[in-house]
Each structure stands twice: as C-alpha cells, then as structure tokens.
Design an enzyme around this catalytic site. Structure first.
Site, PDB file in Angstrom:
ATOM      1  N   ARG A 163       0.876  -1.181   0.000  1.00 14.44           N
ATOM      2  CA  ARG A 163       0.000   0.000   0.000  1.00 14.44           C
ATOM      3  C   ARG A 163       0.907   1.223   0.000  1.00 14.44           C
ATOM      4  O   ARG A 163       1.678   1.418   0.951  1.00 14.44           O
ATOM      5  CB  ARG A 163      -0.885  -0.013   1.249  1.00 14.44           C
ATOM      6  CG  ARG A 163      -1.530   1.323   1.536  1.00 14.44           C
ATOM      7  CD  ARG A 163      -2.596   1.246   2.591  1.00 14.44           C
ATOM      8  NE  ARG A 163      -3.773   0.585   2.065  1.00 14.44           N
ATOM      9  CZ  ARG A 163      -4.977   0.597   2.674  1.00 14.44           C
ATOM     10  NH1 ARG A 163      -5.133   1.250   3.808  1.00 14.44           N
ATOM     11  NH2 ARG A 163      -6.004  -0.009   2.134  1.00 14.44           N
ATOM     12  N   HIS A 174      -7.488   1.274  -6.204  1.00 14.86           N
ATOM     13  CA  HIS A 174      -7.636   0.310  -5.095  1.00 14.86           C
ATOM     14  C   HIS A 174      -8.308  -0.945  -5.676  1.00 14.86           C
ATOM     15  O   HIS A 174      -9.470  -1.236  -5.418  1.00 14.86           O
ATOM     16  CB  HIS A 174      -8.502   0.949  -4.002  1.00 14.86           C
ATOM     17  CG  HIS A 174      -8.421   0.281  -2.667  1.00 14.86           C
ATOM     18  ND1 HIS A 174      -7.655  -0.837  -2.424  1.00 14.86           N
ATOM     19  CD2 HIS A 174      -9.019   0.579  -1.472  1.00 14.86           C
ATOM     20  CE1 HIS A 174      -7.778  -1.187  -1.148  1.00 14.86           C
ATOM     21  NE2 HIS A 174      -8.608  -0.345  -0.555  1.00 14.86           N
ATOM     22  N   GLN A 178     -10.101  -3.611  -3.504  1.00 12.78           N
ATOM     23  CA  GLN A 178     -11.399  -3.101  -3.069  1.00 12.78           C
ATOM     24  C   GLN A 178     -12.420  -3.226  -4.200  1.00 12.78           C
ATOM     25  O   GLN A 178     -13.551  -3.665  -3.985  1.00 12.78           O
ATOM     26  CB  GLN A 178     -11.245  -1.622  -2.656  1.00 12.78           C
ATOM     27  CG  GLN A 178     -12.520  -1.012  -2.121  1.00 12.78           C
ATOM     28  CD  GLN A 178     -12.910  -1.604  -0.772  1.00 12.78           C
ATOM     29  OE1 GLN A 178     -12.114  -1.592   0.157  1.00 12.78           O
ATOM     30  NE2 GLN A 178     -14.124  -2.121  -0.659  1.00 12.78           N
ATOM     31  N   ASP A 196     -17.427   7.281  -0.471  1.00  7.94           N
ATOM     32  CA  ASP A 196     -16.158   7.104   0.237  1.00  7.94           C
ATOM     33  C   ASP A 196     -15.817   8.442   0.894  1.00  7.94           C
ATOM     34  O   ASP A 196     -16.450   9.471   0.614  1.00  7.94           O
ATOM     35  CB  ASP A 196     -15.059   6.646  -0.754  1.00  7.94           C
ATOM     36  CG  ASP A 196     -13.727   6.366  -0.075  1.00  7.94           C
ATOM     37  OD1 ASP A 196     -13.705   6.168   1.166  1.00  7.94           O
ATOM     38  OD2 ASP A 196     -12.687   6.354  -0.766  1.00  7.94           O
ATOM     39  N   CYS A 239     -16.284   1.682   1.071  1.00  7.00           N
ATOM     40  CA  CYS A 239     -15.094   0.844   1.289  1.00  7.00           C
ATOM     41  C   CYS A 239     -14.647   0.847   2.746  1.00  7.00           C
ATOM     42  O   CYS A 239     -13.953  -0.067   3.170  1.00  7.00           O
ATOM     43  CB  CYS A 239     -13.957   1.304   0.389  1.00  7.00           C
ATOM     44  SG  CYS A 239     -13.509   3.019   0.678  1.00  7.00           S
ATOM     45  N   ARG A 273     -13.627  -8.590   1.583  1.00  5.91           N
ATOM     46  CA  ARG A 273     -12.205  -8.364   1.272  1.00  5.91           C
ATOM     47  C   ARG A 273     -11.446  -9.682   1.419  1.00  5.91           C
ATOM     48  O   ARG A 273     -10.569 -10.008   0.605  1.00  5.91           O
ATOM     49  CB  ARG A 273     -11.605  -7.316   2.232  1.00  5.91           C
ATOM     50  CG  ARG A 273     -12.119  -5.900   2.043  1.00  5.91           C
ATOM     51  CD  ARG A 273     -11.673  -5.274   0.743  1.00  5.91           C
ATOM     52  NE  ARG A 273     -10.238  -5.204   0.592  1.00  5.91           N
ATOM     53  CZ  ARG A 273      -9.480  -4.204   1.051  1.00  5.91           C
ATOM     54  NH1 ARG A 273     -10.025  -3.182   1.645  1.00  5.91           N
ATOM     55  NH2 ARG A 273      -8.173  -4.194   0.851  1.00  5.91           N
TER      56      ARG A 273
HETATM   57  N1   CP Z   1     -11.110  -0.241   2.645  1.00  2.00           N
HETATM   58  C1   CP Z   1      -9.852  -0.336   3.062  1.00  2.00           C
HETATM   59  O1   CP Z   1      -8.928  -0.509   2.283  1.00  2.00           O
HETATM   60  O2   CP Z   1      -9.692  -0.219   4.408  1.00  2.00           O
HETATM   61  P1   CP Z   1      -8.297  -0.092   5.181  1.00  2.00           P
HETATM   62  O3   CP Z   1      -7.734   1.269   4.804  1.00  2.00           O
HETATM   63  O4   CP Z   1      -8.633  -0.156   6.637  1.00  2.00           O
HETATM   64  O5   CP Z   1      -7.388  -1.168   4.744  1.00  2.00           O
HETATM   65  N1  NVA Z   2     -10.056   6.814  -0.565  1.00  2.00           N
HETATM   66  C1  NVA Z   2      -9.627   6.300   0.710  1.00  2.00           C
HETATM   67  C2  NVA Z   2      -9.785   4.832   0.736  1.00  2.00           C
HETATM   68  C3  NVA Z   2      -9.406   4.173   2.035  1.00  2.00           C
HETATM   69  C4  NVA Z   2      -9.553   2.695   1.991  1.00  2.00           C
HETATM   70  C5  NVA Z   2      -8.192   6.697   0.956  1.00  2.00           C
HETATM   71  O1  NVA Z   2      -7.379   6.594   0.025  1.00  2.00           O
HETATM   72  O2  NVA Z   2      -7.876   7.106   2.070  1.00  2.00           O
END
Ligand code: CP
Ligand code: NVA
Length: 335
Positions: free
Chosen positions: A102, A129, A132, A223, A263, A291
């Site tokens: 990530r 993502h 997701q 989101d 998400c 997930r």
């Molecule tokens: N939706 C998602 O990716 O959650 P986290 O940021 O907690 O991993």
């Molecule tokens: N759009 C959000 C998604 C988190 C899972 C972010 O990037 O923070």
C-alpha cells in the site's frame, strides 16, 4: 509473470474467473475451512499508510490458506526513503512468495512490480484500489446475481476507489453515474482509460447534481471526502461536499431495492449518515468481510499462474539440460 496492480491489466474473463473463485473459496471456508494451498508460502505486506481491512483480511486469508503473512509498517520499511522499491522487491523475493503493498505514489507500486521476481498485489495507491474494486463487484454480484446492466451511482470525491470501480464497470458492463462537485470529478485520463477498456461501450456520466447522479441507481457508493495523504485539504473539502452526503433523503431517489456500499473507514455525519450506514439498505459489513474472500481468489490466481510459469520454465530448462547432456554424449561417442 502477472501482478495484480490494476483491474485494467486483466481481461474480463480473468476477472470473472476470480469472482467465481472467490465465491467458491468463501463457500468452502464457511463449510469446512479452506484447503492449505499456501502451506509453506509467505506474503510480505508493505504499508506506507494505515489500514484495518487490508492488513487483517490479507493476514487472515494467508492463515486460512495454510500460509503466513508478515506486516511491515511504514516506519520499518521506509519505502522510497530508507530503501528503493527496486531493492526492497528483490530482497523480499529471497524470503517470501508474494508481496502486497500500500503506497502513496502509484509509481512506487509500479517500481516494486517492475523489479520483483515474485507477484505484487496493489493494496491501494493514490491512483487506485483494485482489491477493493474486486470486493465491491463480488458483493454486488452476490446481491443481484449479475453485474451486466446494473446502475452504480458514486457520490463524493473522485478518488482511488472510484478509479477501480470505473475500470471494473468497464470490464463487467455496469452503467456508472458520478455525482461530484466541480474540481473533484474524475480526471479525463481515467475516464478515457475506462472507456477504452470497455471498447467504447462504457455508459458513464458525470454531474455536479447529486440527485441526478443517484436517480434510479441499483448500487449507491460513497467514500471519504478526504483520502489518506490529503489531510491538509480537509476543511476546504468539508465546504463543498455536504450536498453529496448519502443520507436517507438522497437515498430515497435511488431504486427501492438499491444497496449502499462504502469501502470504509466511514466518516459518519460527513459522506454517510448513521441512518444509512446502519440501515436496511447498507451492505457495508458484508462488503468489508468480502475483502477476505476476494483477496483469497487474487492470491490463489497469482500463485497458480506463477506455478504454471515455473513449470513451463522448468520443462524448458529440463529440455535444454537434457539437450546439452545429449550433445556432450554425442561428442564423446564420436571421439
Ligand atoms: N477499505 C480499506 O482498504 O480499508 P483499510 O484502509 O482499513 O485497509
Ligand atoms: N479513498 C480512501 C480509501 C481508504 C480505503 C483513501 O485513500 O484514504
């Protein structure tokens, strides 16, 4: 070797195979637990940002499959700071079988993948993502028994999550309407890529009118207004996004059978209200659970194709080896 960096990198047949595999692995897990397909295998999870779902679902997915996962926090790895992605990928490949990362910049995951001798999975970047996105389409498929022809309305910030939803819509045949304020709408490059991926068939429209965006939708998605890394813009964003809040009033314009997805993490009272997040149309928690199942399918797909590549390479090497032994023997016989 193929990585899982973008939904757009895979054909719709591949993606359908992954969804069906996710359904099968979920059923198997619930019935008797998963077979230990990953016995002796390990996943390194590299994080530049915080996580609940991604970290825990990948870790448990590996455990259910009989493998092992290692969490590497932003402080200890220092991706791009302490050490380059190119070096990290090659070092990790000496210890583990798969990498999930990530990152902030999408380029970081591309660098990891470019240099990695083992498969790399994108666990979210500033651009997209995809894990997701696959989870979301699994959740929608379970609900409606189909994807093609459904209408997904996305309300709020046109961010990384929307990028993957758009690429998935292009591959699975959904119609998408996006309701976002001016300045926060999808970039033309993202829309062009999604349209190109669908061979021009993607039905997508963008509006700054939240009611027009949600009208008649089967799936309503929202989101956070401020993604990780954008914290300095929080106050400025709070000024423009409130009309796009998914509340009971706005939701009343969607189809009666509409489901609501997010998400997570949710900022209750901002992009979504408690009444909707905890209401009868919410699928937020089955979606979060998915997930686990969607990612098991991604992991198994990558490891199987890797095994296929190694087997082919092995049989070629074997043939080469046999040939050179034969050549040597022929030379010796001639003498
Ligand atoms: N939706 C998602 O990716 O959650 P986290 O940021 O907690 O991993
Ligand atoms: N759009 C959000 C998604 C988190 C899972 C972010 O990037 O923070």
């Amino acid at each position: 070797m193929k990585h899982f960096l973008e939904i757009a990198d895979w054909t719709s047949d591949d993606l359908w195979d992954m969804l069906r595999l996710a359904v099968a692995l979920k059923a198997e897990y619930r019935k008797r637990g998963n077979a230990p397909l990953f016995a002796g295998k390990a996943l390194a999870m590299v994080f530049q940002k915080p996580s609940l779902r991604t970290r825990v679902s990948f870790e448990m997915a590996m455990q259910h499959l009989g493998g092992h996962a290692l969490y590497l926090s932003p402080q200890e790895i220092g991706l791009g700071k302490r050490e380059s992605g190119a070096d990290i990928a090659r070092v990790l490949a000496g210890y583990v079988d798969i990498i999930m990362a990530r990152t902030f910049a999408h380029q970081h995951i591309l660098d990891l993948a470019q240099w990695s001798p083992i498969p790399v999975i994108n666990g979210l970047t500033d651009y997209n993502h995809p894990c997701q996105g696959m989870t979301d389409y699994l959740t929608i498929y379970e609900e409606f028994g189909q994807l093609d022809g459904l209408h997904l309305a996305y309300l709020g910030d046109s961010n990384n999550v929307l990028t993957s939803l758009l690429m998935g819509a292009a591959q699975f045949g959904l119609k998408v309407t996006v309701g976002s304020p001016a300045g926060y709408q999808p970039k033309p490059a993202v829309l062009d890529a999604a349209r190109a991926l669908s061979g021009g068939s993607l039905d997508v429209s963008i509006t700054d009118d939240p009611v027009a965006a949600i009208e008649g939708a089967d799936v309503v998605y929202t989101d956070t207004w401020t993604s990780m890394g954008q914290e300095a813009e929080t106050e400025q964003r709070r000024l423009v996004f409130p009309p796009f809040q998914v509340n009971e009033d706005l939701l009343s314009h969607a189809a009666d059978h509409a489901i609501v997805l997010h998400c997570l993490p949710a900022h209750r009272g901002e992009e979504i209200t408690d009444a909707v997040a905890d209401g009868p149309q919410s699928r937020l928690f089955p979606q979060a659970e998915n997930r686990l199942h969607a990612q098991k399918a991604i992991l198994v797909t990558l490891v199987n194709q890797e095994a296929g590549t190694m087997a082919k390479k092995g049989s070629k090497d074997d043939k080469k080896d046999k040939k050179s032994k034969k050549d040597k023997k022929d030379k010796k016989d001639k003498k």
